[in-house]
Design a protein around this motif. Structure first.
Motif, PDB file in Angstrom:
ATOM      1  N   ALA A 135       0.828  -1.210   0.000  1.00 15.46           N
ATOM      2  CA  ALA A 135       0.000   0.000   0.000  1.00 15.46           C
ATOM      3  C   ALA A 135       0.862   1.260   0.000  1.00 15.46           C
ATOM      4  O   ALA A 135       0.515   2.266  -0.616  1.00 15.46           O
ATOM      5  N   PRO A 168       0.764   2.980  -4.170  1.00 14.86           N
ATOM      6  CA  PRO A 168      -0.524   3.566  -3.765  1.00 14.86           C
ATOM      7  C   PRO A 168      -1.629   3.234  -4.771  1.00 14.86           C
ATOM      8  O   PRO A 168      -1.412   3.249  -5.981  1.00 14.86           O
ATOM      9  N   ASN A 169      -2.811   2.893  -4.237  1.00 19.92           N
ATOM     10  CA  ASN A 169      -4.002   2.614  -5.050  1.00 19.92           C
ATOM     11  C   ASN A 169      -3.849   1.390  -5.950  1.00 19.92           C
ATOM     12  O   ASN A 169      -4.570   1.250  -6.940  1.00 19.92           O
ATOM     13  N   PHE A 170      -2.919   0.504  -5.602  1.00 17.62           N
ATOM     14  CA  PHE A 170      -2.765  -0.711  -6.402  1.00 17.62           C
ATOM     15  C   PHE A 170      -3.928  -1.655  -6.114  1.00 17.62           C
ATOM     16  O   PHE A 170      -4.262  -1.913  -4.956  1.00 17.62           O
ATOM     17  N   ASP A 171      -4.562  -2.169  -7.175  1.00 18.85           N
ATOM     18  CA  ASP A 171      -5.725  -3.048  -7.046  1.00 18.85           C
ATOM     19  C   ASP A 171      -5.293  -4.490  -7.292  1.00 18.85           C
ATOM     20  O   ASP A 171      -5.008  -4.877  -8.427  1.00 18.85           O
ATOM     21  N   GLU A 228       6.607   4.025 -10.514  1.00 19.60           N
ATOM     22  CA  GLU A 228       6.204   5.184  -9.716  1.00 19.60           C
ATOM     23  C   GLU A 228       7.161   6.360  -9.860  1.00 19.60           C
ATOM     24  O   GLU A 228       6.790   7.512  -9.666  1.00 19.60           O
TER      25      GLU A 228
END
Length: 631
Positions: free
Chosen positions: A44, A48-51, A201
């Protein structure tokens, strides 16, 4: 390759954590298994915002190396295994790239790949570039080099220190050598990015951001396999919103480079068209040996080249086909048609294919029905001569038939209707022959072409069974199409599905088809917000769907029909306003004509609804438009 490596690493990690074999066969299941057992530490924070349920595998690549596979030797072994699986074969994109470098259209190639395929493509073109694959070497990269250079931004398979992990990737953005490499773009006229989503990133993405901010006028073309920029990192999408920044969507690398070099007038590279000349040039590079045995070897080498040259010469027809192949790749279609005669095409499928493709391209560009008809005839010769086809030849033939149907002088005539019918049948045959798993883009092209050719036949020409087949194939295509909610190709396919449902609803008097069409077209209209005639057309087609529903149910459900009539009238007005709002892809006259038609349809419906006030307002708009058209 990064995505495939990430999938392999996920499966291997699940095995290392003693996952059941059934959970390691599929990387998506393996990832969920690891996440449920909290093995994916710090994901996380690092991503960030990894599904996990819908993973972007390219983003996961660096994270897995950072957290679980940090050994240099292990990383090198993983990369080597991945490269070995790909056979290390140079594809047409690398060959074309080599020719672009040889002809001085490109001087520097930046790559995040670890393989040597870019290098091999340039070497095949007869040049040996400078290679920078370590941080220390990057400091010597020139912004305007006298000699071509290949820069491995993440290292190569032979680098002592690969840059795979999240930490390594982030570190590159602060490295002075890397910064110097990117800011050297200020001296470049153009940056073309192919096959890179910028999924990490930081690192290269951050450096590109900084370079574009510092050099706002730098012209950038970002070429994507996907059909939507939503496939890109949000930071890249923001970058492309700047001045002189362009995205080219839905491009296979081989096809993109083939079109590029054809547009530049290249044919096949010299080392393929005259391989003996390459051997001659190599012989000239060998210094005269002082050792008599080695001198004899050099002489024998030259004699061997001579014997190859004096071997049986190709036939006149083979020489014509060899030159036609080069001309076809170089975009010299008129030369192909002059060289490859109709008689040659009638007996040789290779000759027929070359002639058909060139006639089709010439006819499509000139919108000339005679050239398009000649192309269709050449394709017929190709199939009659036993030409091998995996569906791709039929796809090109079908598109040629479609162009023939729409050529000036043919519209709505007997030849046009027959061409549309044949295009429909040929597209359908292509979808049955092409394997969508192996050739996704070719299958999608055939599927969408089939649906469009059915729709273009209109209510009178398209039978219900053809409409049903087209609806079914579009439903299937929508499960195959990639891209997010703004994908233009996906939106167009959904709109076409709505149109076909309306056509079938009119023929079969199906209220259910109308309702499904309305749901689809309403959804598309909310997402199709670009200032283009296509977006206005979606609203107009939605109006047609509501109108058709109203006409179908007006006797059994008059109140609902009245609501549908009013909704249709309002939508016709909305589409007219969109046409008048300034669209970037049609001129003012076309926009006025389209708006006038939409207002006229709205006026008819308001009269049906006995809404005199609304009809009077529209009549005022129509007078204004007619006055503009008379100027």
């Amino acid at each position: 390759m990064a995505s495939e490596i990430a999938k392999d690493l996920t499966r291997e990690l699940a095995k290392l954590q003693s996952a059941p074999e059934t959970e390691t066969l599929d990387p998506s299941r393996a990832l969920i298994w690891l996440d449920e057992r909290e093995y994916l530490t710090d994901i996380a924070r690092l991503l960030p915002n990894f599904d996990v349920g819908d993973p972007n595998w390219g983003r996961l690549y660096g994270y897995l190396f950072e957290q679980f596979f940090r050994s240099d030797n292990k990383q090198r072994a993983i990369i080597k295994a991945a490269i070995d699986r790909s056979d290390g074969k140079v594809n047409w994109a690398h060959i074309c790239l080599g020719e672009l470098v040889r002809c001085h259209y490109a001087h520097t190639v930046l790559t995040t790949n670890f393989d040597q395929l870019v290098l091999q493509g340039i070497i095949l073109a007869g040049m040996i570039p400078v290679v920078a694959d370590g941080l220390s070497a990057l400091s010597r990269v020139a912004s305007l080099p006298d000699h071509p250079q290949v820069v491995h931004l993440h290292g190569s398979m032979y680098t002592y220190e690969l840059r795979n992990s999240v930490g390594d990737t982030f570190a590159t953005q602060d490295d002075l050598s890397m910064q110097g490499t990117m800011f050297g773009l200020k001296d470049a006229e153009l940056l073309v990015v192919v096959g890179y989503s910028g999924s990490e990133e930081g690192g290269v993405v951050t450096l590109l951001e900084r370079a574009c901010a510092a050099i706002p006028n730098l012209m950038v073309f970002w070429v994507l396999f996907e059909d939507s920029i939503e496939a890109l990192n949000p930071r890249v999408r923001k970058m492309l919103a700047g001045r002189n920044k362009f995205a080219i969507l839905n491009q296979d690398a081989d096809k993109f480079f083939a079109q590029l070099v054809r547009g530049l007038g290249f044919g096949a590279p010299g080392w393929m068209t005259d391989p003996l000349a390459v051997l001659d040039s190599r012989k000239k590079l060998i210094a005269d040996p002082t050792d008599p045995v080695i001198a004899r070897l050099k002489r024998d080498f030259g004699l061997g080249i001579g014997r190859l040259r004096s071997a049986s010469a190709p036939s006149a027809e083979d020489m014509i086909l060899e030159q036609a192949t080069i001309d076809s790749l170089g975009g010299r279609d008129s030369s192909v048609v002059l060289g490859v005669t109709e008689a040659m095409a009638s007996s040789d499928p290779d000759a027929a294919r070359l002639r058909a493709i060139s006639l089709g391209r010439l006819g499509s560009t000139a919108k000339a029905s005679d050239l398009l008809a000649a192309s269709v005839k050449a394709w017929a010769a190709f199939f009659e001569a036993g030409g091998a086809d995996d569906g791709k030849a039929r796809t090109i033939l079908a598109q040629t038939l479609f162009d023939l149907a729409e050529a000036p002088g043919n519209q709505n005539g007997v030849q046009s209707k027959e061409a549309f019918r044949r295009a429909m049948e040929t597209f359908r045959a292509a979808t049955e022959e092409i394997n969508p798993t192996l050739s996704r883009s070719d299958w999608i092209e055939s599927a969408l072409g089939f649906a469009e050719s059915v729709a273009e036949q209109g209510d009178e020409g398209a039978a219900v069974n053809d409409l049903t087949a087209a609806i079914e194939i579009l439903d299937r295509a929508l499960t195959v199409l990639t891209g997010g909610s703004q994908s233009r190709q996906k939106l167009a396919a959904e709109e076409r599905l709505g149109i076909l449902l309306c056509m079938r609803a009119r023929q079969s008097k199906s209220e259910a088809d109308y309702h499904r069409a309305i749901d689809i077209l309403e959804d598309v209209s909310q997402r199709a917000v670009a200032p283009e005639s296509w977006s206005a057309g979606v609203v107009r087609n939605l109006a047609v769907a509501f109108r058709g529903l109203a006409e179908l149910i007006q006797h059994d459900a008059p109140d609902e029909a009245k609501d549908s009539y009013r909704r249709a009238a309002d939508l016709y007005q909305e589409s007219a306003r969109l046409y008048l709002g300034g669209l970037r892809d049609i001129d003012e006259g076309e926009a006025l004509q389209a708006a006038m038609w939409a207002y006229e349809e709205a006026e008819k419906l308001y009269l049906v609804l006995k809404d005199a006030d609304a009809a009077v307002l529209i009549e005022g708009e129509l007078r204004r438009i007619r006055a503009e058209l008379e100027k």
